[in-house]
Design a protein around this motif. Structure first.
Motif, short mmCIF file in Angstrom:
data_model
loop_
_atom_site.label_atom_id
_atom_site.label_comp_id
_atom_site.label_asym_id
_atom_site.label_seq_id
_atom_site.Cartn_x
_atom_site.Cartn_y
_atom_site.Cartn_z
N MET A 103 -32.49 -3.77 0.26
CA MET A 103 -32.57 -3.37 1.67
C MET A 103 -32.81 -1.87 1.76
SD MET A 103 -29.39 -5.30 3.50
CE MET A 103 -29.22 -7.09 3.54
N LYS A 104 -33.50 -1.47 2.81
CA LYS A 104 -33.62 -0.05 3.09
C LYS A 104 -32.29 0.45 3.66
CE LYS A 104 -37.55 -0.18 5.47
NZ LYS A 104 -38.74 0.36 6.19
N ALA A 105 -32.04 1.74 3.54
CA ALA A 105 -30.73 2.31 3.85
C ALA A 105 -30.25 1.98 5.26
CB ALA A 105 -30.74 3.82 3.63
N ASP A 106 -31.13 2.08 6.27
CA ASP A 106 -30.67 1.86 7.64
C ASP A 106 -30.23 0.42 7.88
OD1 ASP A 106 -33.28 1.02 7.26
OD2 ASP A 106 -33.94 1.51 9.29
N VAL A 107 -30.99 -0.52 7.29
CA VAL A 107 -30.61 -1.94 7.42
C VAL A 107 -29.32 -2.21 6.65
CG1 VAL A 107 -31.33 -4.32 6.96
CG2 VAL A 107 -33.03 -2.61 7.64
N MET A 108 -29.21 -1.61 5.47
CA MET A 108 -28.03 -1.78 4.63
C MET A 108 -26.76 -1.33 5.36
SD MET A 108 -27.25 0.01 0.94
CE MET A 108 -28.87 -0.41 0.31
N LEU A 109 -26.83 -0.16 5.99
CA LEU A 109 -25.66 0.37 6.70
C LEU A 109 -25.27 -0.53 7.88
CD1 LEU A 109 -26.60 4.14 6.62
CD2 LEU A 109 -24.76 3.05 5.36
N SER A 110 -26.27 -1.04 8.58
CA SER A 110 -25.98 -1.95 9.70
C SER A 110 -25.31 -3.22 9.21
CB SER A 110 -27.28 -2.30 10.44
OG SER A 110 -27.86 -1.14 11.03
N GLU A 111 -25.79 -3.76 8.09
CA GLU A 111 -25.21 -4.97 7.53
C GLU A 111 -23.78 -4.73 7.04
OE1 GLU A 111 -26.99 -8.36 6.97
OE2 GLU A 111 -27.50 -7.29 8.81
N LEU A 112 -23.52 -3.54 6.50
CA LEU A 112 -22.16 -3.18 6.08
C LEU A 112 -21.23 -3.12 7.28
CD1 LEU A 112 -22.91 -0.40 3.43
CD2 LEU A 112 -21.65 -2.50 2.98
N GLN A 113 -21.69 -2.50 8.36
CA GLN A 113 -20.87 -2.39 9.55
C GLN A 113 -20.58 -3.75 10.18
OE1 GLN A 113 -23.30 0.55 11.70
NE2 GLN A 113 -21.61 1.99 11.53
N LEU A 114 -21.52 -4.67 10.04
CA LEU A 114 -21.34 -6.01 10.60
C LEU A 114 -20.49 -6.90 9.69
CD1 LEU A 114 -24.93 -6.70 11.96
CD2 LEU A 114 -22.88 -6.21 13.30
N ALA A 154 -20.74 -4.06 -0.25
CA ALA A 154 -21.06 -2.73 -0.75
C ALA A 154 -22.57 -2.55 -0.82
CB ALA A 154 -20.44 -2.50 -2.12
N GLY A 155 -22.99 -1.31 -0.91
CA GLY A 155 -24.42 -1.01 -1.03
C GLY A 155 -24.63 0.22 -1.89
N ILE A 156 -25.78 0.30 -2.53
CA ILE A 156 -26.15 1.46 -3.33
C ILE A 156 -27.43 2.05 -2.75
CG2 ILE A 156 -26.74 2.34 -5.62
CD1 ILE A 156 -25.29 -0.03 -6.83
N GLN A 177 -19.92 6.07 10.62
CA GLN A 177 -18.51 5.88 10.93
C GLN A 177 -18.06 4.50 10.46
OE1 GLN A 177 -17.55 6.36 15.04
NE2 GLN A 177 -15.35 6.19 14.73
N GLY A 178 -16.92 4.48 9.76
CA GLY A 178 -16.38 3.23 9.28
C GLY A 178 -16.87 2.81 7.92
N ILE A 179 -17.75 3.63 7.31
CA ILE A 179 -18.28 3.33 5.97
C ILE A 179 -17.87 4.44 5.01
CG2 ILE A 179 -20.37 3.02 4.58
CD1 ILE A 179 -21.71 1.78 6.99
#
Length: 255
Positions: free
Chosen positions: A127-138, A143-145, A153-155
């Motif tokens: 995943m690209k970073a922006d999608v990855m962060l959204s999926e983490l928040q949801l 985890a993501g690299i 916020q929250g990550i």
């Protein structure tokens, strides 16, 4: 209201399609629809607006879905706590890796992780970073690299490793220096990576590190735009003029 019903509405929100959500949940589509209606009647609120072409959460539905995701995550945490007390590491681990990082990190990681934690079901997605962060928040990922500097916020962001900033020069280039600094880059048009490349921003950061009077202009229509470092290295090796590129920032500059 049951935990299973909450999982159903989360699946519907994720797929925005009843057939796909039902398949992911391992039930029939009529059963999924019936369970959703039952939950809406119990709560006396409409969670999704349905039509022949789309399925979208209502304003109230969005709040319910986010709370459901948190409830599911906490419920799954109970099993993890029991496993930890027993000294076992089991369950599922959902990991995402950036496409520019995956080829270098995953081969060794997968082998070592499977050997160390054979009872864990490992799931990896690019995943690209922006999608990855959204999926983490949801709560869809554990985890993501990705390239640093994308925290939200929250990550929690934990540095894993750093890479050397490498510069590639043509053999006859006059700028063969022991250490290549931003100020060694002349005022020039940049050859940069495509926007899909997360390392593109690193190239701009290298430019911005120079004194203001020496900064280059990174135009919106660069001379060359490529998806990989390989393409840019070929350009350098076959070019008659001096050019340089960074393996980390994947940018190329003209002398």
């Amino acid at each position: 209201m049951t935990l299973q019903q909450l999982k159903y509405i989360v699946a519907i929100d994720r797929y925005r399609n009843f057939a796909k959500a039902a398949d992911a949940c391992g039930i029939s589509q009529p059963t999924l629809s019936a369970m959703l209606v039952k939950l809406e009647e119990e709560l006396d609120v409409r969670i999704f607006e349905r039509s022949n072409k789309s399925v979208t959460p209502t304003i109230a539905g969005e709040k319910i879905i986010r709370q459901a995701e948190r409830a599911i995550a906490e419920a799954e945490r109970i099993a993890e706590l029991v496993s930890e007390d027993k000294g076992d590491v089991a369950g599922e681990f959902n990991l995402s890796v950036g496409p520019t990082i995956a080829p270098y990190v995953l081969p060794k990681f997968i082998r070592h992780y499977i050997e160390a934690y054979p009872q864990v079901k490992l799931s990896i997605r690019e995943m690209k970073a922006d999608v990855m962060l959204s999926e983490l928040q949801l709560g869809h990922l554990d985890a993501g690299i990705a390239i640093s500097g994308n925290s939200r916020q929250g990550i929690l962001e934990v540095p894993l490793y750093t890479e050397k900033f490498m510069v590639y020069l043509a053999e006859d280039c006059w700028r063969k220096l022991p250490v290549f600094k931003p100020e060694n880059l002349e005022h020039e048009k940049m050859w940069i990576m495509k926007e899909a490349q997360c390392l593109r921003d690193s190239a701009f950061s290298f430019c911005k590190a120079r004194p203001l009077s020496l900064r280059c202009t990174c135009r919106s229509s660069p001379t060359v735009s490529a998806r990989t470092c390989v393409v840019l290295r070929v350009i350098i090796s076959r070019s008659a003029v001096c050019r340089s590129t960074s393996a980390r920032t994947t940018s190329v500059s003209r002398c």
